[in-house]
Write a protein that holds these residues in place. Structure first.
Motif, short mmCIF file in Angstrom:
data_model
loop_
_atom_site.label_atom_id
_atom_site.label_comp_id
_atom_site.label_asym_id
_atom_site.label_seq_id
_atom_site.Cartn_x
_atom_site.Cartn_y
_atom_site.Cartn_z
N SER A 239 -33.97 -66.56 -41.92
CA SER A 239 -34.92 -66.80 -40.83
C SER A 239 -34.17 -67.15 -39.54
O SER A 239 -33.10 -67.76 -39.57
N GLN A 240 -34.74 -66.75 -38.42
CA GLN A 240 -34.13 -67.06 -37.13
C GLN A 240 -34.12 -68.56 -36.84
O GLN A 240 -33.47 -69.00 -35.88
N ASP A 241 -34.80 -69.33 -37.69
CA ASP A 241 -34.78 -70.79 -37.54
C ASP A 241 -33.50 -71.40 -38.08
O ASP A 241 -33.28 -72.61 -37.93
N TYR A 242 -32.65 -70.58 -38.70
CA TYR A 242 -31.42 -71.09 -39.33
C TYR A 242 -30.24 -70.22 -38.93
O TYR A 242 -30.39 -69.06 -38.52
N HIS A 243 -29.03 -70.77 -39.10
CA HIS A 243 -27.81 -69.99 -38.91
C HIS A 243 -26.75 -70.45 -39.90
O HIS A 243 -26.86 -71.53 -40.50
N GLU B 134 -22.72 -71.29 -41.19
CA GLU B 134 -21.38 -71.72 -40.84
C GLU B 134 -20.51 -71.66 -42.09
O GLU B 134 -21.01 -71.82 -43.21
N ALA C 167 -30.21 -75.74 -39.57
CA ALA C 167 -31.37 -75.50 -38.73
C ALA C 167 -30.92 -75.41 -37.28
O ALA C 167 -29.80 -75.79 -36.92
N GLN C 168 -31.79 -74.90 -36.42
CA GLN C 168 -31.41 -74.71 -35.03
C GLN C 168 -31.09 -76.02 -34.32
O GLN C 168 -30.34 -76.04 -33.34
N ASN C 169 -31.61 -77.14 -34.83
CA ASN C 169 -31.29 -78.45 -34.24
C ASN C 169 -29.98 -79.03 -34.78
O ASN C 169 -29.61 -80.16 -34.45
N GLY C 170 -29.27 -78.24 -35.60
CA GLY C 170 -28.00 -78.68 -36.15
C GLY C 170 -28.10 -79.40 -37.47
O GLY C 170 -27.07 -79.74 -38.07
N GLU C 171 -29.29 -79.62 -37.98
CA GLU C 171 -29.47 -80.31 -39.26
C GLU C 171 -29.01 -79.43 -40.41
O GLU C 171 -29.33 -78.23 -40.44
N HIS D 235 -36.37 -78.59 -46.67
CA HIS D 235 -36.04 -77.19 -46.37
C HIS D 235 -36.19 -76.31 -47.61
O HIS D 235 -35.82 -75.13 -47.58
#
Length: 229
Positions: A125-129, A131, A145-149, A174
């Motif tokens: 989902s675009q809500d996540y990335h 690493e 998550a997009q907020n870094g969580e 999540h």
């Protein structure tokens, strides 16, 4: 029971289990666990293995491929807290063979998958990335998550031609979003890129359901005991 070309034994259900767990699989899993946790590699101890973990709540761990006199005698000799004994056997088998001062942890499951996992078509989902991190032959995948969580994370350590999966976690708020499956797919991509297709891990009751849905099979029940302070 199914026997693969290397002589490893696999069990289609709990009722058909036998006592011939491969020490090769157990040792490779334990090496991978040690690499993942950044602790010394296991050394041989009688018919099993020992790892000096050095943690306050886990000083060391002894792991045995089968329940035998070595395991029983060690459980009688140890009286200090936070030394773990672990064995490829059921809780019901272990319970009558240890002194009463030991606490038995919830049933664990040693699982294997010697073929590509079964994944549905999926995308993140675009809500996540994602690493990535690497250390000691261990590869870490993080889904944030997009907020870094941190939403989900897992590790795969490559050792002895095995991919050892460890610390596969999706945070509770999540869950049920397919992150666990996506994480496992990313971890498998790494191991396959290195030419390793044999996979092993130890699962909890909850985790076992996810892994079975991806094509993993139960190899042996796995029980841990410890004297708590």
């Amino acid at each position: 029971m199914i026997v693969d070309k290397q002589g490893f034994h696999f069990f289609s259900d709990f009722s058909s289990m036998e006592k011939d767990v491969s020490s090769v699989i157990v040792e490779s899993w334990l090496k991978g666990w040690s690499l993942s946790r950044k602790v010394p590699l296991p050394v041989g101890f009688k018919s099993g293995f020992k790892v000096d973990v050095g943690d306050e709540k886990q000083k060391s761990r002894y792991v045995f491929p089968k329940l035998n006199d070595d395991f029983k005698e060690l459980s009688e000799a140890i009286d200090e807290p936070w030394v773990f004994l672990k064995v490829c056997a059921s809780v019901d088998e272990v319970s009558p063979n240890i002194p009463g001062n030991w606490t038995i942890e919830p049933q664990g499951y040693l699982m294997t998958c010697f073929r590509p996992m079964d994944f549905p078509e999926m995308s993140l989902s675009q809500d996540y990335h994602l690493e990535f991190e690497e250390y000691h032959s261990t590869y870490v995948v993080k889904i944030l998550a997009q907020n870094g969580e941190l939403a989900s994370t897992g590790r795969v350590a490559l050792v002895d031609d095995f991919a050892v999966y460890d610390r596969i976690i999706t945070e509770s708020h999540h869950q049920r979003k397919g992150l666990g499956r996506f994480l496992m797919k990313e971890l498998e991509k790494i191991s396959l890129s290195k030419g390793i297709s044999k996979k092993v891990l130890v699962a909890t009751e909850e985790g076992k359901l996810l892994y079975q849905s991806l094509g993993w099979e139960l190899y042996s029940l796995y029980t841990s005991v410890v004297i708590q302070a």
